[in-house]
Motif scaffolding. Structure first.
Motif, PDB file in Angstrom:
ATOM      1  N   UNK A 169       0.845  -1.189   0.000  1.00  0.00           N
ATOM      2  CA  UNK A 169       0.000   0.000   0.000  1.00  0.00           C
ATOM      3  C   UNK A 169       0.873   1.229   0.000  1.00  0.00           C
ATOM      4  N   UNK A 170       0.641   2.123   0.928  1.00  0.00           N
ATOM      5  CA  UNK A 170       1.415   3.358   0.966  1.00  0.00           C
ATOM      6  C   UNK A 170       2.651   3.265   1.842  1.00  0.00           C
ATOM      7  N   UNK A 171       2.882   2.082   2.390  1.00  0.00           N
ATOM      8  CA  UNK A 171       4.019   1.929   3.297  1.00  0.00           C
ATOM      9  C   UNK A 171       5.068   0.997   2.712  1.00  0.00           C
ATOM     10  N   UNK A 172       6.280   1.157   3.178  1.00  0.00           N
ATOM     11  CA  UNK A 172       7.368   0.278   2.761  1.00  0.00           C
ATOM     12  C   UNK A 172       7.631  -0.695   3.907  1.00  0.00           C
ATOM     13  N   UNK A 173       7.477  -1.989   3.626  1.00  0.00           N
ATOM     14  CA  UNK A 173       7.696  -2.999   4.654  1.00  0.00           C
ATOM     15  C   UNK A 173       9.057  -3.633   4.429  1.00  0.00           C
ATOM     16  N   UNK A 174       9.934  -3.503   5.416  1.00  0.00           N
ATOM     17  CA  UNK A 174      11.297  -4.008   5.243  1.00  0.00           C
ATOM     18  C   UNK A 174      11.623  -5.066   6.279  1.00  0.00           C
ATOM     19  N   UNK A 175      12.584  -5.921   5.913  1.00  0.00           N
ATOM     20  CA  UNK A 175      13.030  -6.932   6.873  1.00  0.00           C
ATOM     21  C   UNK A 175      14.542  -6.918   7.057  1.00  0.00           C
TER      22      UNK A 175
END
Lengths: 241, 138
Positions: free
Chosen positions: B112-118
């Motif tokens: 969506x509008x967010x960046x999900x990082x690991x």
């Protein structure tokens, strides 16, 4: 000059400079962001500097060999490349050890890291080429051409952090303008660079002398009529003799 | 001698082709180590949810919030206020030097509008100063 370069004084100078560099590295102030981790710089940067210097000397003596065709230039080129490969490996290993706590990873596909690794393997190839060629003149010629062409990597490695977007920080000292480092830290760094440069001269000298002795041994005639390992064994023959 | 000339010519040719591809070929998409928040927002259409890439920028001050298994914060293209920014949801432990204001390179994808990082890497700069001196902090 020659007594300093060729006598025992160089060994003493190296020992003194390295000890002074180590003490200075311990006494220098820690970095604001990285704390004591930043002290790794005092050996990581000199190691990388020696890699540049060694490969530059290899370039110079390769050109000298192509021009003058004297074997001593070939020996210096080979010795310098060997020292350079060692210090390139050391810079990569220390960078990895520094990278884990600061970046968070041991390795990343960053332009500086990758180009340095490529340089390491290419100069390993230089050493392999020397091993693979038996005839001394052919070996000298091939490795001289290799030593000249391979040097193109040194500016690429140095500029990689400027040309491409990287995780590795850009140069601090070897850049236009005032070095962006505290001046006590800078003095410590320069002292260690000097100490490592002296160490380089010592290693280069030892390796060049060894190469000269090896060459003498290679070309020495096997004593006529002398049995090499008793009469039961035939003397081995060198392929090219 | 002739054999050498042939070798030298083919060697030079190979090097020239490689250099040409490197500098003029459209390899740049693969050579870029990370995208800035500005570029990531501009190229949002090229990176659908789940397509992984690296996002690099500065951690905006006063945006870091601890979550159950990681952190939430805002990554901006520059340190000055108002520069383009992306909200990041990071799963996992932060890197040792992680702090507000420092540069980070995050690996993950849009959600969506967010960046999900690991995966997080900290990008420190080329300035070295003792702790008690004044001047600008990273």
């Amino acid at each position: 000059m020659s007594r300093i370069l060729f006598g025992r004084r160089l060994t003493i100078a190296v020992a003194v400079a390295l000890s002074a560099g180590l003490v200075a590295a311990m006494l220098a102030p820690p970095d604001r962001v990285q704390g004591n981790l930043q002290r790794l710089m005092y050996i990581h940067v000199p190691a990388a500097w020696l890699a540049y210097l060694s490969f530059a000397v290899t370039l110079g003596s390769s050109v000298a060999w192509l021009w003058r065709r004297q074997m001593r230039y070939d020996r210096v080129a080979a010795a310098s490349a060997e020292v350079g490969v060692f210090f390139t490996g050391l810079a990569i290993a220390l960078g990895s050890i520094w990278g884990k706590p600061t970046w968070g990873v041991w390795w990343t596909w960053d332009p500086r890291v990758v180009t340095t690794a490529v340089m390491f393997f290419v100069y390993l190839g230089y050493l392999a080429l020397r091993r693979a060629t038996l005839d001394p003149t052919a070996r000298a010629r091939r490795s001289a051409v290799f030593g000249v062409v391979a040097f193109v990597q040194v500016p690429i490695v140095h500029m990689s952090v400027v040309w491409w977007r990287a995780l590795h920080q850009p140069p601090t000292v070897l850049k236009p303008g005032d070095p962006s480092i505290d001046h006590v830290m800078l003095a410590t760094l320069l002292l260690n660079v000097l100490a490592f440069t002296l160490l380089y001269l010592l290693l280069l000298r030892a390796r060049t002398r060894l190469a000269a002795v090896e060459e003498e041994l290679e070309t020495a005639p096997l004593g006529e009529g002398q049995e090499l390992a008793g009469s039961a064994v035939l003397a081995p023959r060198l392929e090219r003799s | 001698m002739k054999r050498y000339r042939l070798l030298a010519f083919s060697g030079v040719g190979v090097v020239a082709i490689l250099a040409g591809v490197l500098f003029f070929g459209n390899l740049n998409d693969n050579l870029v180590y990370y995208l800035t928040p500005q570029e990531a927002l501009d190229q949002r259409a090229d990176f659908p949810d789940g397509r992984r890439f690296q996002l690099g920028g500065f951690v905006e001050k006063d945006t870091v919030v601890r979550t159950q298994d990681g952190l939430r914060f805002v990554v901006a293209s520059g340190t000055e206020p108002g520069s383009p920014s992306v909200t990041v949801e990071h799963h996992g432990a932060p890197a040792q030097l992680f702090q507000a204001g420092i540069g980070v390179v995050l690996e993950g994808s849009w959600q969506g509008g967010e960046f999900v990082s690991d995966t997080m890497k900290v990008k420190h700069d080329e300035n070295y100063q003792p702790p008690d001196s004044g001047g600008d902090t990273p």
